[in-house]
Design an enzyme around this catalytic site. Structure first.
Site, mmCIF file in Angstrom:
data_model
loop_
_atom_site.group_PDB
_atom_site.id
_atom_site.type_symbol
_atom_site.label_atom_id
_atom_site.label_comp_id
_atom_site.label_asym_id
_atom_site.label_seq_id
_atom_site.Cartn_x
_atom_site.Cartn_y
_atom_site.Cartn_z
ATOM 1 N N SER A 132 0.829 -1.203 0.000
ATOM 2 C CA SER A 132 0.000 0.000 0.000
ATOM 3 C C SER A 132 0.862 1.252 0.000
ATOM 4 O O SER A 132 1.989 1.248 0.516
ATOM 5 C CB SER A 132 -0.869 -0.012 1.268
ATOM 6 N N TYR A 156 -1.625 -0.004 10.378
ATOM 7 C CA TYR A 156 -1.847 -0.685 9.096
ATOM 8 C C TYR A 156 -0.617 -0.542 8.196
ATOM 9 O O TYR A 156 -0.098 -1.530 7.659
ATOM 10 C CB TYR A 156 -3.094 -0.103 8.414
ATOM 11 N N LYS A 160 2.159 -3.397 6.654
ATOM 12 C CA LYS A 160 2.482 -3.601 5.227
ATOM 13 C C LYS A 160 3.983 -3.480 5.001
ATOM 14 O O LYS A 160 4.577 -4.256 4.246
ATOM 15 C CB LYS A 160 1.714 -2.592 4.361
HETATM 16 P P1 NAD Z 1 -11.039 -7.045 1.081
HETATM 17 O O1 NAD Z 1 -11.258 -7.008 2.538
HETATM 18 O O2 NAD Z 1 -12.180 -6.795 0.175
HETATM 19 O O3 NAD Z 1 -10.380 -8.436 0.667
HETATM 20 C C1 NAD Z 1 -9.549 -9.179 1.530
HETATM 21 C C2 NAD Z 1 -10.023 -10.614 1.488
HETATM 22 O O4 NAD Z 1 -9.179 -11.386 2.341
HETATM 23 C C3 NAD Z 1 -11.445 -10.795 1.986
HETATM 24 O O5 NAD Z 1 -12.150 -11.617 1.078
HETATM 25 C C4 NAD Z 1 -11.302 -11.486 3.338
HETATM 26 O O6 NAD Z 1 -12.385 -12.329 3.617
HETATM 27 C C5 NAD Z 1 -9.994 -12.233 3.144
HETATM 28 N N1 NAD Z 1 -9.245 -12.484 4.380
HETATM 29 C C6 NAD Z 1 -8.991 -11.620 5.395
HETATM 30 N N2 NAD Z 1 -8.262 -12.222 6.338
HETATM 31 C C7 NAD Z 1 -8.045 -13.498 5.923
HETATM 32 C C8 NAD Z 1 -7.345 -14.599 6.453
HETATM 33 N N3 NAD Z 1 -6.722 -14.535 7.647
HETATM 34 N N4 NAD Z 1 -7.301 -15.750 5.746
HETATM 35 C C9 NAD Z 1 -7.935 -15.848 4.556
HETATM 36 N N5 NAD Z 1 -8.613 -14.828 4.001
HETATM 37 C C10 NAD Z 1 -8.668 -13.672 4.669
HETATM 38 O O7 NAD Z 1 -9.849 -6.017 0.775
HETATM 39 P P2 NAD Z 1 -9.321 -5.470 -0.623
HETATM 40 O O8 NAD Z 1 -9.731 -4.048 -0.747
HETATM 41 O O9 NAD Z 1 -9.647 -6.418 -1.703
HETATM 42 O O10 NAD Z 1 -7.757 -5.464 -0.333
HETATM 43 C C11 NAD Z 1 -6.952 -6.584 -0.656
HETATM 44 C C12 NAD Z 1 -5.531 -6.330 -0.161
HETATM 45 O O11 NAD Z 1 -5.036 -5.130 -0.741
HETATM 46 C C13 NAD Z 1 -5.408 -6.158 1.345
HETATM 47 O O12 NAD Z 1 -4.233 -6.813 1.784
HETATM 48 C C14 NAD Z 1 -5.274 -4.662 1.530
HETATM 49 O O13 NAD Z 1 -4.536 -4.330 2.678
HETATM 50 C C15 NAD Z 1 -4.532 -4.273 0.266
HETATM 51 N N6 NAD Z 1 -4.790 -2.871 -0.120
HETATM 52 C C16 NAD Z 1 -6.070 -2.479 -0.382
HETATM 53 C C17 NAD Z 1 -6.331 -1.154 -0.722
HETATM 54 C C18 NAD Z 1 -7.723 -0.702 -1.028
HETATM 55 O O14 NAD Z 1 -7.940 0.501 -1.145
HETATM 56 N N7 NAD Z 1 -8.707 -1.571 -1.179
HETATM 57 C C19 NAD Z 1 -5.273 -0.234 -0.805
HETATM 58 C C20 NAD Z 1 -3.985 -0.670 -0.542
HETATM 59 C C21 NAD Z 1 -3.755 -2.012 -0.209
HETATM 60 C C1 UD1 Z 2 -7.048 5.406 3.000
HETATM 61 C C2 UD1 Z 2 -5.935 4.955 3.889
HETATM 62 C C3 UD1 Z 2 -4.883 4.247 3.054
HETATM 63 C C4 UD1 Z 2 -5.510 3.116 2.260
HETATM 64 C C5 UD1 Z 2 -6.642 3.700 1.412
HETATM 65 C C6 UD1 Z 2 -7.365 2.688 0.607
HETATM 66 C C7 UD1 Z 2 -5.969 6.661 5.680
HETATM 67 C C8 UD1 Z 2 -5.195 7.739 6.367
HETATM 68 N N1 UD1 Z 2 -5.386 6.107 4.596
HETATM 69 O O1 UD1 Z 2 -6.501 6.304 2.083
HETATM 70 O O2 UD1 Z 2 -3.860 3.758 3.879
HETATM 71 O O3 UD1 Z 2 -4.540 2.513 1.443
HETATM 72 O O4 UD1 Z 2 -7.589 4.341 2.283
HETATM 73 O O5 UD1 Z 2 -8.139 1.855 1.408
HETATM 74 O O6 UD1 Z 2 -7.043 6.302 6.093
HETATM 75 N N2 UD1 Z 2 -12.710 11.774 2.368
HETATM 76 C C9 UD1 Z 2 -13.737 12.659 2.648
HETATM 77 N N3 UD1 Z 2 -14.905 12.150 3.142
HETATM 78 C C10 UD1 Z 2 -15.083 10.816 3.369
HETATM 79 C C11 UD1 Z 2 -14.026 9.923 3.074
HETATM 80 C C12 UD1 Z 2 -12.863 10.455 2.592
HETATM 81 O O7 UD1 Z 2 -13.616 13.861 2.461
HETATM 82 O O8 UD1 Z 2 -16.170 10.415 3.824
HETATM 83 C C13 UD1 Z 2 -11.461 12.322 1.805
HETATM 84 C C14 UD1 Z 2 -10.233 12.054 2.644
HETATM 85 O O9 UD1 Z 2 -10.046 13.055 3.602
HETATM 86 C C15 UD1 Z 2 -9.149 12.027 1.568
HETATM 87 C C16 UD1 Z 2 -9.867 11.466 0.335
HETATM 88 O O10 UD1 Z 2 -11.255 11.676 0.571
HETATM 89 O O11 UD1 Z 2 -8.725 13.326 1.271
HETATM 90 C C17 UD1 Z 2 -9.628 9.991 0.136
HETATM 91 O O12 UD1 Z 2 -9.918 9.297 1.338
HETATM 92 P P1 UD1 Z 2 -10.023 7.707 1.409
HETATM 93 O O13 UD1 Z 2 -10.860 7.199 0.299
HETATM 94 O O14 UD1 Z 2 -10.398 7.342 2.803
HETATM 95 O O15 UD1 Z 2 -8.552 7.226 1.088
HETATM 96 P P2 UD1 Z 2 -7.152 7.648 1.782
HETATM 97 O O16 UD1 Z 2 -7.358 8.390 3.024
HETATM 98 O O17 UD1 Z 2 -6.310 8.266 0.734
#
Ligand code: NAD
Ligand code: UD1
Length: 345
Positions: A132, A156, A160
């Site tokens: 991330s 978090y 990572k």
């Molecule tokens: P998500 O929660 O939708 O998907 C994660 C999946 O992993 C889920 O299906 C959950 O049931 C499964 N899971 C959780 N713990 C588990 C375990 N112990 N064993 C087996 N399965 C398990 O999340 P996502 O948005 O798809 O994110 C996927 C990955 O990407 C995560 O590692 C997250 O930290 C990383 N990531 C996501 C974002 C984002 O914005 N979505 C941003 C940066 C990094």
């Molecule tokens: C957050 C996480 C980041 C993670 C990412 C994707 C934090 C500090 N960071 O990123 O680690 O990888 O989510 O899951 O939480 N915002 C509003 N109103 C809302 C929600 C968000 O104004 O209801 C604004 C936030 O202040 C920010 C932008 O929208 O400026 C994006 O926010 P968000 O979607 O939560 O993502 P990040 O904060 O960038």
């Protein structure tokens, strides 16, 4: 080369029923791979697996279980001839990571260790890891390149970064190891079919799902977290990336690892930043009506701007994001309209 009966390369996808994992599974199948999903459904629905199968016309093998269960992984790897793993399974809510540090370290770092151990035992030394932009934290210099300073601002992000470290240490023990740590910026959007998308439990923390729930009438109004940042309109700037572009980044990384051992880190972002109000306006164009909002105070821990420098991924992987904000909003809206209350239980 280990192939399964149908002659397709199998890839273990932990967390494959989740938001990013499900769309990536669909892309894997389209690109000739066979995903083998391991998911405990702690943050997803079994119905997702059926949907991937419906979408692609291929049955999807899914094992319900915890990635921290080493015996289960051994058994799975002995039965399924996988050539690589993509490790999505993890906990991802930044705020919650401060109140549940044991769980975040256990699942995110313990889960990665458990998977690495099992892969190593099975001789499957190829891994793509979901990292991330949270590993960078409050960086002063934008855009963020892979060698920008790393100073996570929350547990978090620490987990990572620690998982990346474990991967690097393990990979150094054997010349066959090839791993890619993909640092996602702000993944948004949905599969264009409208069948797979983001379905957060409870009140969404993130901007795009919140906007989508306001648009569909599930929430009254968006609260903009601060409009006094030193940005174009005072609201926070982020690098939003379409989930399909992100999925393609995983395919590109898998291909790269075939011939490039060692550990490689890549930013997956577009390189372009958009403010909260710009995303809101783009969503209004997609859904065809105005979205109620109010300006609130800044959210603790937020940075003014976070934008990727995706040059390395372009030069090394030959990958770049191609879908714009309009498409991200159109696809999110299609998904939300088709599923006003999320996936059916
Ligand atoms: P998500 O929660 O939708 O998907 C994660 C999946 O992993 C889920 O299906 C959950 O049931 C499964 N899971 C959780 N713990 C588990 C375990 N112990 N064993 C087996 N399965 C398990 O999340 P996502 O948005 O798809 O994110 C996927 C990955 O990407 C995560 O590692 C997250 O930290 C990383 N990531 C996501 C974002 C984002 O914005 N979505 C941003 C940066 C990094
Ligand atoms: C957050 C996480 C980041 C993670 C990412 C994707 C934090 C500090 N960071 O990123 O680690 O990888 O989510 O899951 O939480 N915002 C509003 N109103 C809302 C929600 C968000 O104004 O209801 C604004 C936030 O202040 C920010 C932008 O929208 O400026 C994006 O926010 P968000 O979607 O939560 O993502 P990040 O904060 O960038």
């Amino acid at each position: 080369m280990r192939l399964n009966v149908a002659g397709r390369r199998s890839v273990l996808v932990t967390g494959g029923a989740g938001y990013l994992g499900s769309v990536t599974c669909a892309r894997l199948i389209e690109c000739g791979y066979r995903p083998v999903v391991l998911d405990d459904y702690s943050n997803s629905h079994p119905t997702v697996i059926e949907r991937i199968a419906r979408l692609t016309g291929e049955p999807v093998r899914c094992i319900r279980g915890d990635v921290r269960d080493g015996a289960l992984l051994d058994d799975l790897l002995a039965r399924e001839a996988v050539v690589a793993a993509i490790h999505f399974a993890g906990l991802k809510a930044v705020g919650e990571s401060a109140s549940r540090p044991f769980d975040y370290w256990d699942v995110n770092v313990g889960g990665t260790l458990s998977l690495l151990r099992a892969l190593d035992r099975a001789g499957v030394r190829r891994l793509v890891f979901s990292s991330s932009a949270a590993v960078y934290g409050q960086s002063q210099q934008l855009p963020l390149a892979e060698d920008s300073p790393q100073a996570p601002a929350n547990p978090y992000g620490h987990t990572k970064l620690a998982a990346e470290r474990v991967i690097a240490d393990v990979a150094a023990t054997h010349p066959d190891w090839a791993a890619a740590c993909l640092r996602y910026f702000n993944p948004v959007g949905a599969h264009p079919s409208g069948l797979l998308g983001e379905d957060p439990r409870g009140v969404p923390n993130n901007l795009m799902p919140y906007l989508a729930q306001v648009a569909v009438g599930r929430r009254k109004a968006l609260t903009v977290h601060g409009n006094d940042y030193p940005t174009f309109d005072g609201t926070g700037v982020r690098d939003y990336i379409h989930v399909l572009d992100l999925a393609d980044g995983h395919i590109a990384a898998l291909r790269h690892l075939q011939t490039n051992p060692g550990v490689h880190c890549f930013n997956l972002g577009t390189g372009a930043g958009h403010t909260v109000l710009q995303l809101k306006a783009a969503f209004e164009r997609a859904c065809g009506h105005a979205l109620a909002y109010r300006i609130g105070p800044r959210r603790a821990g937020d940075v003014a701007a976070c934008v990727a420098d995706p040059t390395r991924a372009r030069e090394v992987l030959g990958w770049r994001a191609t879908r714009d904000l309009a498409q991200m909003c159109a696809d999110t809206w299609r998904w939300q309209r088709m599923h006003p209350a999320g996936y059916p239980d």
